[in-house]
Write an enzyme that holds these catalytic residues in place. Structure first.
Site, PDB file in Angstrom:
ATOM      1  N   SER A 150       6.108   2.783  -6.542  1.00 12.08           N
ATOM      2  CA  SER A 150       7.321   3.214  -7.259  1.00 12.08           C
ATOM      3  C   SER A 150       8.543   3.152  -6.351  1.00 12.08           C
ATOM      4  O   SER A 150       9.639   2.783  -6.774  1.00 12.08           O
ATOM      5  CB  SER A 150       7.152   4.646  -7.777  1.00 12.08           C
ATOM      6  OG  SER A 150       6.240   4.668  -8.849  1.00 12.08           O
ATOM      7  N   ILE A 169      -1.506  -7.335  -6.807  1.00  9.64           N
ATOM      8  CA  ILE A 169      -0.702  -8.486  -7.227  1.00  9.64           C
ATOM      9  C   ILE A 169      -1.390  -9.234  -8.369  1.00  9.64           C
ATOM     10  O   ILE A 169      -2.369  -9.973  -8.160  1.00  9.64           O
ATOM     11  CB  ILE A 169      -0.412  -9.424  -6.026  1.00  9.64           C
ATOM     12  CG1 ILE A 169       0.204  -8.632  -4.858  1.00  9.64           C
ATOM     13  CG2 ILE A 169       0.498 -10.576  -6.474  1.00  9.64           C
ATOM     14  CD1 ILE A 169       1.453  -7.830  -5.200  1.00  9.64           C
ATOM     15  N   GLY A 207     -14.907   6.185 -34.526  1.00 10.22           N
ATOM     16  CA  GLY A 207     -15.921   7.207 -34.247  1.00 10.22           C
ATOM     17  C   GLY A 207     -16.876   6.759 -33.149  1.00 10.22           C
ATOM     18  O   GLY A 207     -16.435   6.209 -32.127  1.00 10.22           O
ATOM     19  N   GLY A 208     -18.178   6.956 -33.369  1.00  9.91           N
ATOM     20  CA  GLY A 208     -19.175   6.559 -32.360  1.00  9.91           C
ATOM     21  C   GLY A 208     -19.060   5.078 -32.023  1.00  9.91           C
ATOM     22  O   GLY A 208     -19.241   4.671 -30.860  1.00  9.91           O
ATOM     23  N   PRO A 266       0.815  -1.214   0.000  1.00 12.18           N
ATOM     24  CA  PRO A 266       0.000   0.000   0.000  1.00 12.18           C
ATOM     25  C   PRO A 266       0.853   1.271   0.000  1.00 12.18           C
ATOM     26  O   PRO A 266       0.514   2.253  -0.648  1.00 12.18           O
ATOM     27  CB  PRO A 266      -0.826  -0.122   1.291  1.00 12.18           C
ATOM     28  CG  PRO A 266      -0.926  -1.600   1.517  1.00 12.18           C
ATOM     29  CD  PRO A 266       0.355  -2.188   1.009  1.00 12.18           C
ATOM     30  N   GLU A 268       4.895  -2.764 -13.442  1.00  9.66           N
ATOM     31  CA  GLU A 268       6.320  -3.095 -13.621  1.00  9.66           C
ATOM     32  C   GLU A 268       7.169  -1.830 -13.839  1.00  9.66           C
ATOM     33  O   GLU A 268       8.149  -1.824 -14.582  1.00  9.66           O
ATOM     34  CB  GLU A 268       6.498  -4.141 -14.725  1.00  9.66           C
ATOM     35  CG  GLU A 268       5.697  -5.395 -14.359  1.00  9.66           C
ATOM     36  CD  GLU A 268       6.129  -6.661 -15.009  1.00  9.66           C
ATOM     37  OE1 GLU A 268       7.314  -6.766 -15.391  1.00  9.66           O
ATOM     38  OE2 GLU A 268       5.287  -7.582 -15.104  1.00  9.66           O
TER      39      GLU A 268
HETATM   40  N1  CAA Z   1      19.402  -5.027 -11.201  1.00  6.92           N
HETATM   41  C1  CAA Z   1      20.055  -5.389 -10.070  1.00  6.92           C
HETATM   42  N2  CAA Z   1      20.233  -4.541  -9.042  1.00  6.92           N
HETATM   43  C2  CAA Z   1      19.729  -3.307  -9.159  1.00  6.92           C
HETATM   44  C3  CAA Z   1      19.055  -2.868 -10.301  1.00  6.92           C
HETATM   45  C4  CAA Z   1      18.900  -3.786 -11.360  1.00  6.92           C
HETATM   46  N3  CAA Z   1      18.251  -3.445 -12.472  1.00  6.92           N
HETATM   47  N4  CAA Z   1      18.660  -1.598 -10.126  1.00  6.92           N
HETATM   48  C5  CAA Z   1      19.087  -1.228  -8.926  1.00  6.92           C
HETATM   49  N5  CAA Z   1      19.754  -2.259  -8.343  1.00  6.92           N
HETATM   50  C6  CAA Z   1      20.407  -2.265  -7.042  1.00  6.92           C
HETATM   51  C7  CAA Z   1      21.520  -1.224  -7.017  1.00  6.92           C
HETATM   52  O1  CAA Z   1      22.723  -1.771  -7.509  1.00  6.92           O
HETATM   53  C8  CAA Z   1      21.593  -0.886  -5.561  1.00  6.92           C
HETATM   54  O2  CAA Z   1      22.284  -1.906  -4.880  1.00  6.92           O
HETATM   55  P1  CAA Z   1      23.445  -1.581  -3.780  1.00  6.92           P
HETATM   56  O3  CAA Z   1      22.991  -0.378  -3.017  1.00  6.92           O
HETATM   57  O4  CAA Z   1      23.490  -2.825  -2.964  1.00  6.92           O
HETATM   58  O5  CAA Z   1      24.663  -1.331  -4.569  1.00  6.92           O
HETATM   59  C9  CAA Z   1      20.158  -0.997  -5.106  1.00  6.92           C
HETATM   60  O6  CAA Z   1      19.495  -1.815  -6.065  1.00  6.92           O
HETATM   61  C10 CAA Z   1      19.455   0.328  -4.975  1.00  6.92           C
HETATM   62  O7  CAA Z   1      19.538   1.001  -6.214  1.00  6.92           O
HETATM   63  P2  CAA Z   1      18.950   2.474  -6.354  1.00  6.92           P
HETATM   64  O8  CAA Z   1      19.589   3.364  -5.327  1.00  6.92           O
HETATM   65  O9  CAA Z   1      19.029   2.855  -7.780  1.00  6.92           O
HETATM   66  O10 CAA Z   1      17.423   2.205  -5.912  1.00  6.92           O
HETATM   67  P3  CAA Z   1      16.261   3.186  -5.550  1.00  6.92           P
HETATM   68  O11 CAA Z   1      15.737   2.869  -4.219  1.00  6.92           O
HETATM   69  O12 CAA Z   1      16.650   4.597  -5.880  1.00  6.92           O
HETATM   70  O13 CAA Z   1      15.082   2.718  -6.555  1.00  6.92           O
HETATM   71  C11 CAA Z   1      13.951   2.346  -8.579  1.00  6.92           C
HETATM   72  C12 CAA Z   1      15.276   2.359  -7.813  1.00  6.92           C
HETATM   73  C13 CAA Z   1      14.396   2.201 -10.021  1.00  6.92           C
HETATM   74  C14 CAA Z   1      13.130   3.598  -8.424  1.00  6.92           C
HETATM   75  C15 CAA Z   1      13.147   1.119  -8.101  1.00  6.92           C
HETATM   76  O14 CAA Z   1      12.626   1.331  -6.831  1.00  6.92           O
HETATM   77  C16 CAA Z   1      12.042   0.758  -9.061  1.00  6.92           C
HETATM   78  O15 CAA Z   1      12.281   0.103 -10.077  1.00  6.92           O
HETATM   79  N6  CAA Z   1      10.782   1.145  -8.716  1.00  6.92           N
HETATM   80  C17 CAA Z   1       9.630   0.682  -9.490  1.00  6.92           C
HETATM   81  C18 CAA Z   1       9.133  -0.596  -8.896  1.00  6.92           C
HETATM   82  C19 CAA Z   1       8.361  -1.398  -9.872  1.00  6.92           C
HETATM   83  O16 CAA Z   1       8.715  -1.554 -11.040  1.00  6.92           O
HETATM   84  N7  CAA Z   1       7.287  -1.987  -9.375  1.00  6.92           N
HETATM   85  C20 CAA Z   1       6.522  -2.872 -10.166  1.00  6.92           C
HETATM   86  C21 CAA Z   1       5.773  -3.806  -9.298  1.00  6.92           C
HETATM   87  S1  CAA Z   1       5.660  -5.425  -9.922  1.00  6.92           S
HETATM   88  C22 CAA Z   1       4.365  -5.430 -10.985  1.00  6.92           C
HETATM   89  O17 CAA Z   1       3.847  -4.430 -11.398  1.00  6.92           O
HETATM   90  C23 CAA Z   1       3.992  -6.784 -11.424  1.00  6.92           C
HETATM   91  C24 CAA Z   1       2.642  -6.941 -11.894  1.00  6.92           C
HETATM   92  O18 CAA Z   1       1.689  -6.997 -11.161  1.00  6.92           O
HETATM   93  C25 CAA Z   1       2.401  -7.158 -13.349  1.00  6.92           C
END
Ligand code: CAA
Length: 381
Positions: free
Chosen positions: A132, A157, A339-340, A128, A363
């Site tokens: 992001s 989910i 259209g409609g 909740p 995602e």
């Molecule tokens: N692969 C592996 N590791 C990764 C990575 C990747 N692509 N991206 C980041 N990391 C790792 C980094 O290396 C870092 O690791 P360390 O600190 O240990 O070195 C760690 O993750 C943190 O990285 P950031 O500081 O960049 O992370 P952040 O907290 O700033 O967030 C973000 C990054 C890109 C915003 C991430 O939070 C994100 O992708 N948010 C979106 C979430 C999302 O896609 N949710 C979808 C839900 S699932 C869904 O929708 C499924 C469904 O129902 C269909």
């Protein structure tokens, strides 16, 4: 550079296209109208190898590559976006992390069940208060003796109401932030797991999603997927692959808009001729065709990078950002061509329009894709 598909890739593309046309498309409007999980179709997709496309032969999968996977997703999404995301989540968000991070025992137990369609998977990171900002998890897993005890709530989910197993993220050490997150394999029939009624949604209504409630759920120690404290990396790398699947889904929706719009414009007459002969409609169709082609190239590029062991996170984010944007544009233009008739449920245009929206959200929203892309640009500079 070789733009040709291998014989195997062409075979899977044709198999998925024939199946989508004969079995999925005729049901798509009903699946949407009745908000119905298409179980019979999912079972048949498993029989023709679409539920574990990149799972190895050894583990009961089709043993194919990610290019084949996106070709198949595009075909299924062209017919029914709901069905495509059920398939995408099982392949990209469940089979893929189990294949890459699972122990031998986890792979042997779950992959044959998931690839054969006997079991369906879901992926739970969102909460909740953590969408992001995926690292803001509050679901807590505490080790008590030889068992993990897990409590928390997961949101939106996909497949949740019908899933048998969940790739679950939870905090194993709150003090470590994202480095305290671990991944688990959670059987959905474990005591303490319950789900909300399915979400009522704008689009992809045949794809069931819900909240998952975990109340002192006890899992054995070996339910951990990957290493302790490495769950955020498991989730992020899994989502890199998942985003290629959603980009392919968006591409399929855009293609549906183009093909349905073209067919309608050849039949519908105004001012004494088919509307396809009016320049205003021709421009829409030409733009849609150009954008569909461009999106397909981006999707195939990302899948190819993954197949060839090269970094693909940036390419996946670019493909998803672009494909979801053009799918929404195509959805608007398709309605305009109809259209409609575009505004009423008797025709498919309004379903495509509604189905397209989620591809800009799940995602990783389009805003998050831009953030991911810019992070790569800054690192590369
Ligand atoms: N692969 C592996 N590791 C990764 C990575 C990747 N692509 N991206 C980041 N990391 C790792 C980094 O290396 C870092 O690791 P360390 O600190 O240990 O070195 C760690 O993750 C943190 O990285 P950031 O500081 O960049 O992370 P952040 O907290 O700033 O967030 C973000 C990054 C890109 C915003 C991430 O939070 C994100 O992708 N948010 C979106 C979430 C999302 O896609 N949710 C979808 C839900 S699932 C869904 O929708 C499924 C469904 O129902 C269909």
């Amino acid at each position: 550079m070789n733009f040709s598909l291998s014989e195997e890739q062409q075979f899977l593309q044709k198999t998925a296209r024939d199946f989508a046309r004969s079995e999925v498309l005729p049901q798509a409007a009903k699946i949407d109208a009745e908000h119905k999980h298409p179980k019979e179709i999912v079972d048949k997709m498993a029989q023709i190898g679409l539920m574990g496309i990149a799972v190895s032969d050894e583990h009961g999968g089709s043993g194919m590559d990610n290019v084949s996977y996106v070709l198949a997703i595009e075909e299924i999404a062209r017919a029914c976006a709901s069905t495509a995301v059920i398939m995408s989540v099982n392949n990209s968000l469940v089979c893929d992390p189990i294949s890459r991070y699972g122990s031998d025992a986890q792979k042997a137990k779950w992959l044959p069940l998931l690839a054969s369609g006997k079991k369906l998977g879901c992926f739970a990171i969102s909460e909740p208060e953590a969408g992001s900002d995926a690292a803001a998890q509050t679901t807590l897993a505490t080790l008590e003796g030889d068992e993990w005890v897990i409590s928390g709530t997961k949101n939106w989910i996909t497949n949740g109401p019908v899933a048998d197993v969940c790739v679950l993220m939870a905090m194993t050490d709150k003090s470590q932030g994202h480095r305290g997150i671990s991944a688990f394999l959670l059987p959905m029939d474990a005591p303490g797991v319950s789900t909300s009624p399915p979400d009522e949604k704008l689009g992809i209504r045949g794809s069931k999603s819900c909240q998952i409630f975990l109340e002192n759920v006890r899992l054995p120690k070996d339910a951990l997927l990957g290493a302790l404290g490495k769950g955020f990396g498991v989730a992020m790398s899994t989502l890199d692959g998942g985003r290629i699947g959603i980009a392919a889904q968006a591409l399929g929706i855009a293609r549906a808009c183009l093909e349905d719009g073209l067919e309608y414009s050849l039949q519908r007459k105004t001012f004494g001729k088919p509307i396809a002969e009016h320049q205003s409609i021709q421009w829409k169709l030409a733009d849609m065709a150009t954008e569909v082609d461009a999106a397909r190239l981006l999707v195939l590029k990302a899948a190819h990078l993954k197949d060839t062991g090269k970094p693909y996170g940036k390419a996946a984010a670019i493909a998803k950002l672009f494909a979801s944007d053009i799918a929404n544009k195509a959805g608007r233009e398709c309605i305009q061509i109809f259209g409609g008739n575009g505004f009423v449920t008797e025709y498919p245009a309004e379903r495509h329009f509604r189905d397209a929206k989620i591809t800009e959200i799940y995602e990783g929203t389009s805003e998050i894709q831009r953030l991911v892309i810019t992070n790569y640009l800054r690192k590369e500079a």
